[in-house]
Design a protein around this motif. Structure first.
Motif, mmCIF file in Angstrom:
data_model
loop_
_atom_site.group_PDB
_atom_site.id
_atom_site.type_symbol
_atom_site.label_atom_id
_atom_site.label_comp_id
_atom_site.label_asym_id
_atom_site.label_seq_id
_atom_site.Cartn_x
_atom_site.Cartn_y
_atom_site.Cartn_z
ATOM 1 N N ARG A 151 -1.462 -3.650 4.780
ATOM 2 C CA ARG A 151 -0.493 -2.669 3.843
ATOM 3 C C ARG A 151 -0.957 -3.465 2.442
ATOM 4 O O ARG A 151 -0.565 -3.030 1.561
ATOM 5 C CB ARG A 151 0.746 -2.934 4.307
ATOM 6 C CG ARG A 151 1.148 -2.097 5.328
ATOM 7 C CD ARG A 151 1.301 -0.761 4.777
ATOM 8 N NE ARG A 151 1.743 0.166 5.983
ATOM 9 C CZ ARG A 151 2.874 0.826 6.121
ATOM 10 N NH1 ARG A 151 3.835 0.111 5.302
ATOM 11 N NH2 ARG A 151 3.269 1.542 7.023
ATOM 12 N N SER A 181 -3.031 -4.711 -0.730
ATOM 13 C CA SER A 181 -4.522 -4.344 -1.277
ATOM 14 C C SER A 181 -5.253 -5.712 -1.019
ATOM 15 O O SER A 181 -4.968 -6.720 -1.227
ATOM 16 C CB SER A 181 -4.235 -3.679 -2.697
ATOM 17 O OG SER A 181 -3.441 -2.686 -2.576
ATOM 18 N N GLN A 194 -4.629 -7.352 -4.884
ATOM 19 C CA GLN A 194 -3.098 -6.949 -4.954
ATOM 20 C C GLN A 194 -2.726 -7.056 -6.495
ATOM 21 O O GLN A 194 -1.723 -6.374 -6.824
ATOM 22 C CB GLN A 194 -2.381 -7.639 -4.046
ATOM 23 C CG GLN A 194 -0.704 -7.388 -4.200
ATOM 24 C CD GLN A 194 -0.742 -5.949 -3.813
ATOM 25 O OE1 GLN A 194 -0.908 -5.475 -2.934
ATOM 26 N NE2 GLN A 194 0.349 -5.397 -4.717
ATOM 27 N N GLY A 245 -2.767 -3.367 -6.724
ATOM 28 C CA GLY A 245 -2.691 -2.741 -5.538
ATOM 29 C C GLY A 245 -1.558 -1.605 -5.629
ATOM 30 O O GLY A 245 -0.892 -1.422 -6.447
ATOM 31 N N ARG A 246 -1.697 -0.993 -4.439
ATOM 32 C CA ARG A 246 -0.930 0.297 -4.208
ATOM 33 C C ARG A 246 0.723 -0.085 -4.071
ATOM 34 O O ARG A 246 1.685 0.590 -4.544
ATOM 35 C CB ARG A 246 -1.298 0.703 -2.968
ATOM 36 C CG ARG A 246 -2.657 1.690 -3.029
ATOM 37 C CD ARG A 246 -2.723 2.634 -1.928
ATOM 38 N NE ARG A 246 -3.951 3.391 -1.912
ATOM 39 C CZ ARG A 246 -4.623 4.192 -1.069
ATOM 40 N NH1 ARG A 246 -3.584 4.168 -0.012
ATOM 41 N NH2 ARG A 246 -5.585 4.510 -1.333
ATOM 42 N N PHE A 295 4.816 -2.117 -10.722
ATOM 43 C CA PHE A 295 3.794 -1.122 -10.080
ATOM 44 C C PHE A 295 2.506 -1.103 -10.913
ATOM 45 O O PHE A 295 2.550 -1.755 -11.978
ATOM 46 C CB PHE A 295 4.439 0.160 -10.137
ATOM 47 C CG PHE A 295 5.629 0.582 -9.315
ATOM 48 C CD1 PHE A 295 5.496 1.045 -7.986
ATOM 49 C CD2 PHE A 295 6.902 0.377 -9.746
ATOM 50 C CE1 PHE A 295 6.436 1.378 -7.286
ATOM 51 C CE2 PHE A 295 7.933 0.442 -9.051
ATOM 52 C CZ PHE A 295 7.722 0.944 -7.661
ATOM 53 N N HIS A 296 1.283 -0.707 -10.245
ATOM 54 C CA HIS A 296 0.145 -0.782 -10.999
ATOM 55 C C HIS A 296 0.099 -0.072 -11.938
ATOM 56 O O HIS A 296 -0.824 -0.074 -13.251
ATOM 57 C CB HIS A 296 -0.984 -0.452 -9.983
ATOM 58 C CG HIS A 296 -1.044 1.097 -9.459
ATOM 59 N ND1 HIS A 296 -1.539 1.820 -10.289
ATOM 60 C CD2 HIS A 296 -0.367 1.583 -8.516
ATOM 61 C CE1 HIS A 296 -1.715 3.251 -9.668
ATOM 62 N NE2 HIS A 296 -0.524 2.990 -8.556
ATOM 63 N N GLN A 297 0.855 1.205 -12.333
ATOM 64 C CA GLN A 297 0.945 1.854 -13.752
ATOM 65 C C GLN A 297 1.679 1.279 -14.882
ATOM 66 O O GLN A 297 1.501 1.659 -16.050
ATOM 67 C CB GLN A 297 1.765 3.160 -13.313
ATOM 68 C CG GLN A 297 1.199 4.026 -12.177
ATOM 69 C CD GLN A 297 1.954 3.808 -10.921
ATOM 70 O OE1 GLN A 297 2.549 2.836 -10.537
ATOM 71 N NE2 GLN A 297 1.866 4.690 -10.057
#
Length: 266
Positions: free
Chosen positions: A71, A73, A76, A92-93, A105-107
């Protein structure tokens, strides 16, 4: 690929290294970054543009996190030094969970790390929580003096009137009872309970709401965040009262023995 760490003072931290929450050695260059997971970590001096990578793929990161948990990444997250600060970003996701339950978050844009200790978590498979400890070295002038023998400083509690205290104990009783996922009672539920234990006081949901709003307003003016609609946005739901009760618990203004005031036994 992994950056070659040749700056003075850079070193690898072993898996047996003590938690960074216990502190880091004094006399190191201010801004030095310490990063640690259960597999080990790294200490690196600050340098513009330097990046420290962490994630599951041990060969290509500086700090390996969750190497047997798919789970997590392979890459990460990233810690980057820029403009005299260290910044953390998620690549990571899964989001990183930072203090205050903030999710990164990655965004999202990178956020700066304060000096001192910061724990970061990533939730993996089967409810596993993977910890990445980070410590940014402060300057000696910023380091507080030791206080081994000093008297313990009590928390700053909030003054409440007897009626306010009673209404808030009822409103927040699920928190005081240590329920796993507590929520505040509704105004009507609180008024019904108050009328059961204090029938002569003629409680209404409007009376409960008015008392609690007065406390929230007073505490917001006193510097507590998350207690106004403007801060949390719509829809508000239970957020304002949830934040209020959490603050009252964390400052020990309300404590579990207060439940005796509303009929609970020890």
């Amino acid at each position: 690929m992994r950056e070659r760490l040749t700056a003075p003072g850079s070193q690898v931290l072993s898996p047996t290294h003590h938690s960074l929450a216990w502190g880091v050695p004094a006399g190191v260059v201010p801004g030095t970054l310490h990063v640690l997971a259960v597999t080990g970590g790294i200490t690196v001096s600050p340098q513009e543009g330097r990046a420290i990578l962490f994630g599951r793929n041990r060969p290509d990161v500086h700090v390996c996190v969750g190497e047997n948990d798919r789970r997590i990444s392979r890459l990460q997250g990233r810690l980057t030094h820029s403009a005299d600060r260290w910044w953390v970003s998620t690549t990571g996701r899964l989001p990183l969970r930072l203090p205050g339950s903030r999710l990164l978050f990655h965004q999202d844009e990178p956020i700066p790390l304060a000096t001192g200790y910061t724990p970061m978590f990533v939730r993996g498979s089967s409810g596993r929580e993977h910890l990445i400890e980070v410590h940014v070295q402060s300057g000696e002038a910023e380091r507080p003096p030791t206080a081994h023998e000093a008297a313990t400083q009590p928390p700053n509690t909030w003054a409440l009137s007897p009626a306010e205290r009673l209404a808030l104990i009822v409103l927040g009783q699920r928190y005081l009872l240590h329920e796993v996922y507590p929520n505040p009672l509704s105004w009507r539920q609180a008024a019904l309970h108050l009328n059961e234990i204090r029938p002569d006081e003629e409680w209404t949901h409007k009376k409960v709401e008015h008392l609690v709003l007065g406390v929230r307003t007073r505490m917001s003016r006193g510097g507590v965040t998350g207690l106004t609609r403007e801060e949390v946005g719509e829809p508000v739901g239970n957020t304002l009262n949830h934040n209020l009760i959490r603050e009252l618990l964390e400052t020990t203004t309300l404590v579990p023995p207060d439940l005796r005031l509303i009929g609970y036994e020890e």
